[in-house]
Every structure is written in C-alpha cells, then in structure tokens.
Write an enzyme that holds these catalytic residues in place. Structure first.
Site, short mmCIF file in Angstrom:
data_model
loop_
_atom_site.label_atom_id
_atom_site.label_comp_id
_atom_site.label_asym_id
_atom_site.label_seq_id
_atom_site.Cartn_x
_atom_site.Cartn_y
_atom_site.Cartn_z
N LYS A 45 -32.22 51.49 15.40
CA LYS A 45 -32.04 51.56 13.94
C LYS A 45 -30.82 50.72 13.53
O LYS A 45 -30.02 50.34 14.41
CB LYS A 45 -31.85 53.02 13.53
CG LYS A 45 -30.67 53.70 14.20
CD LYS A 45 -30.78 55.21 14.13
CE LYS A 45 -29.53 55.84 14.71
NZ LYS A 45 -29.69 57.28 14.93
N ARG A 149 -29.35 68.66 9.42
CA ARG A 149 -29.50 67.34 8.80
C ARG A 149 -30.97 67.12 8.49
O ARG A 149 -31.38 67.15 7.35
CB ARG A 149 -28.93 66.28 9.76
CG ARG A 149 -28.77 64.91 9.14
CD ARG A 149 -28.04 63.96 10.07
NE ARG A 149 -28.79 63.61 11.29
CZ ARG A 149 -28.47 62.62 12.09
NH1 ARG A 149 -27.41 61.87 11.84
NH2 ARG A 149 -29.19 62.36 13.17
N TYR A 272 -1.06 39.91 2.10
CA TYR A 272 -0.96 40.71 0.87
C TYR A 272 0.05 41.84 1.03
O TYR A 272 0.05 42.55 2.04
CB TYR A 272 -2.31 41.33 0.51
CG TYR A 272 -3.30 40.38 -0.10
CD1 TYR A 272 -3.04 39.75 -1.32
CD2 TYR A 272 -4.52 40.13 0.53
CE1 TYR A 272 -3.98 38.89 -1.88
CE2 TYR A 272 -5.45 39.28 -0.02
CZ TYR A 272 -5.17 38.65 -1.24
OH TYR A 272 -6.09 37.81 -1.79
N MET A 320 -10.08 39.56 2.69
CA MET A 320 -11.54 39.52 2.62
C MET A 320 -12.16 38.60 3.67
O MET A 320 -13.11 38.95 4.36
CB MET A 320 -11.99 39.07 1.23
CG MET A 320 -13.49 39.11 1.03
SD MET A 320 -13.99 38.48 -0.57
CE MET A 320 -13.36 39.72 -1.66
C1 LIG Z 1 -29.20 57.64 16.09
C2 LIG Z 1 -29.95 58.68 16.84
C3 LIG Z 1 -29.99 58.65 18.22
C4 LIG Z 1 -29.14 57.70 19.05
O1 LIG Z 1 -27.83 58.24 19.11
P1 LIG Z 1 -26.65 57.53 19.95
O2 LIG Z 1 -25.51 58.47 19.80
O3 LIG Z 1 -26.40 56.21 19.32
O4 LIG Z 1 -27.11 57.41 21.35
C5 LIG Z 1 -30.83 59.56 18.86
N1 LIG Z 1 -31.53 60.47 18.15
C6 LIG Z 1 -31.48 60.54 16.81
C7 LIG Z 1 -32.28 61.57 16.11
C8 LIG Z 1 -30.67 59.66 16.11
O5 LIG Z 1 -30.60 59.75 14.78
#
Ligand SMILES: *Cc1c(COP(=O)(O)O)cnc(C)c1O
Length: 384
Positions: A45, A149, A272, A320
């Site tokens: 992802k 979640r 800055y 930036m």
């Molecule tokens: C992002 C995610 C993972 C991977 O987690 P890492 O800590 O990057 O290994 C696995 N399972 C779910 C449900 C996730 O959202």
C-alpha cells in the site's frame, strides 16, 4: 548497497532516490525463511511505502510473493496492471484492506481484486455479490482483536456466532486480524490479541486459514505466524522492534545534490530564523532536498548526513526545496556543486532519521517526494 547505475531520466538535474530492489528481495526471502512453512505476503500500500509499487511489487513477485495487500481499490487496479498477467500461475492475489465500499462492487471481479470484509454490512454486500454472480467470490474476513480501527467487532462476532449463515457464500481465503503493539514485544496486548484471534476464529464454525502478523508480528515468534504473514515495513528496511537496530537490509538511499558550498564565519547564522550559528569558521553545503520532498522540517538542526564515512550534521531550518549541511570536516575536493550528500542510506537509515525527527520510519518512507530522480538497483535482472 552498490553504487547505482547511471540515471536514465532527468540525469544531472535532481537529487536521487536509489531503491535497492535486490535488498527488498533479500528482505522478503529472509522473512519467508523466518516464517518456516507459513506463506509470506507483502503490504505494498501507499506505493509500496514510497518505494514505487510499479517496480517493487514485480520484484517481490519475482522473489516468490503471491499475496499482496493494498489499501485502496485504485491501488489494487494499478497493481493488477503491474503484476505479471493471469496466465502466470499461480496468479498473484491482491487484497484491498480498506474493504468493500458501496459503489465498488464491480471493480473487484473486473480487476480480480479481493475485498477484505471489515464489517457486517460489507459481509452482506459480498454475500449478495456471490448470489448475483452465482459463484463463490474470494474474500478475506477482518476480525478486530484490539485495534478498534477496522474489522468485525466482538459484538459483530457474537452475532455471527449465532447466525453463521451470514458468512455463507464467499470463498473465505483468510480470516485476518491486526496487532496494535507488535513492535513492543513485551506488551501484554500481543498475547491477548493472539488468544482472542484464535477464539474468534473458532467461533466462526467454518474453518478458515488465518493471518495475524505484520512485520513486527513475524518476530514475536511462530505462534503469531499462522498461514500467512503480511509484512510491509520490514521489506523496505524498517526495524521491527522499537528502539532496536533493524535486522533487515536498508533499501533506500537518498543522495541530495549539492547546489553550493559556502564559507561561513564564526557566529554567522544559517537559514530561516538564523536558528543555527556557526561555532567556528565553517563550510556549509546547500543541498537540493526540502520539506516539499518529504524531508521533514522537524529534522532542522537534528538530521544527519554522510559523505563517504564522515557523519555530518544538518544545520539550520529545513526549507521547502533546500537544506544545509555542515561539511567542514570533509576534504574540499569531495564537496563541490553537483556533488552529493547522502541524507538516507545504510549509515543513516530511515529508522535513524525517524528517531531524529520524532516520528516513525513509516512516515519517512511514505513521505519520500517525487522530485527526486529515481533509480532502481536490480542486478538480478539487469539494472533498470
Ligand atoms: C499496513 C498493514 C500491514 C503491514 O504492516 P507493517 O507494520 O508495515 O509490516 C499488515 N496488515 C495490515 C492490516 C496493515 O494495515
């Protein structure tokens, strides 16, 4: 990490982000070995945590990965187009963690994506889709065991236990749950989630393969491995235990271009707000990376950099498009406009930068900007 091949795009102009696909593959194989008999999937992802899913996912496929996790449907569609086509068996599975949202029903079969079912409404939706398609469509069932979640809540699971038919229809590939504190192995929440996951899967009254571990979860031991692990961060060099060195190979190297080298006299301010004042006569390199490139502003006066084996401080505020590095300790012949300073690499990893910035390596990686010239090391299949 070997030196990258010459740039093929935008050569010369920009700072460079070098991504070592061979290291990613080795990290995958190391995790797979640790998993013993369990399958090793991959979370790709957020553009494979900023590394570029179009390059990283095929490399992982080459290393043997066949189950990929993305967050969104759009990521899934892009990934389906990237991975080798369906004729290659076994075909890659792509699971969409954000779930089966209303209006996305047709996309899943069209691109052969697998929805992760996160609530009872989504369970009803996939069931209806199976009825309409007159076939058992693949899906995964997310059971919440403490994240609060996504996933079926304990109350949802009570209901399912009384009405097991609500899960009839789909081809449930896995039941999965997600650990909230896996990077802190001593936390009692880990075994508690493990026990609850086992218990909830038993109550399903239909055997499903199980998946619990993210990267850190793999290192909690075999009890956490089940049938499939879903590492992300560790594949990209991330550490798996809070405050401990990473057992994985670094993957990312950020080589910032030196734009100018300035002689600064004792007491002169830099950047800055003049938050840095040179202690003595110094040489300061202004380099092409700033917060617009994902180089966090919280690394002002705290980040580290390297030229060769020399550790150098980031001085003054990150702006930036630029930041300043005190290069006084490096021989003049090694610091010149057009040269490079490593802002990330094997000597100063995403984990180190995260500590200095007061964040986690995930944020450093996923924030890596798009102005860099990207180069991929892939000696296995020839440099690209
Ligand atoms: C992002 C995610 C993972 C991977 O987690 P890492 O800590 O990057 O290994 C696995 N399972 C779910 C449900 C996730 O959202």
């Amino acid at each position: 990490m070997p030196d990258p091949s010459p740039a093929t795009d935008g050569a010369g102009a920009a700072s460079e982000l070098v991504i070592d696909l061979d290291a990613i593959k080795r990290n995958y194989l190391a995790l797979k070995q640790r998993l013993g008999g369990a399958e090793c999937g991959a979370a790709v992802k957020a553009d494979a945590y900023g590394t570029g899913a179009d390059k990283t996912a095929p490399a992982l496929f080459e290393a043997g990965c066949r189950t990929f996790f993305v967050a969104t449907v759009d990521e899934g569609i892009a990934l389906r187009k990237t991975l080798p086509p369906g004729k290659t068996l076994p075909r890659a599975r792509i699971a969409v963690l954000n779930g089966l949202l209303p209006g996305t029903e047709e996309v899943f079969p069209e691109f052969n994506l697998i929805p992760v079912i996160n609530d009872l409404e989504q369970a009803a939706r996939i069931r209806q889709m199976c009825v309409e398609a007159d076939r058992a469509m693949p899906a995964m069932l997310h059971i919440d065991t403490g994240m609060n979640r996504l996933g079926l809540s304990p109350a949802d699971m009570d209901w399912v236990a009384g009405e097991p038919d609500v899960l009839a229809g789909p081809d449930w590939l896995y039941a999965l749950s997600h650990l909230a504190s896996a990077d802190e192995p001593e936390r009692s929440e880990n075994p508690a989630q493990l026990a609850l996951f086992r218990e909830q899967c038993r109550r399903l009254q239909r055997p499903m393969k199980m998946s619990l571990a993210n990267s850190a979860g793999i290192f909690l031991g075999p009890d956490y491995h089940f049938d499939l692990a879903r590492p992300g961060f560790a594949l990209y060099g991330g550490r798996v235990e809070d405050g401990k060195p990473s057992p994985m190979e670094p993957v990312v190297r950020l080589r910032a271009r030196i734009l100018q080298v300035r002689a600064v006299r004792a007491g002169d301010p830099v950047g800055y707000g003049g938050t840095f004042k040179a202690e003595g006569d110094s040489r300061i390199a202004t380099v092409a990376a700033g917060y617009a490139d994902g180089y966090l502003r919280s690394l002002s006066n705290s980040g580290g950099a390297y030229i060769g084996n020399q550790r150098l401080p980031v001085v003054g505020r990150v702006s930036m498009d630029m930041l300043a590095v005190d290069v006084s300790k490096v021989d003049r012949t090694e610091v010149y406009p057009g040269g490079y300073v490593d802002l990330l690499g094997p000597q100063y990893t995403v984990n180190d930068a995260a500590d200095a910035a007061g964040t986690i390596g995930y944020e450093i990686l996923t924030g890596l900007g798009h102005r860099y010239t990207r180069r991929y090391i892939d000696v296995g299949s020839g440099d690209s």
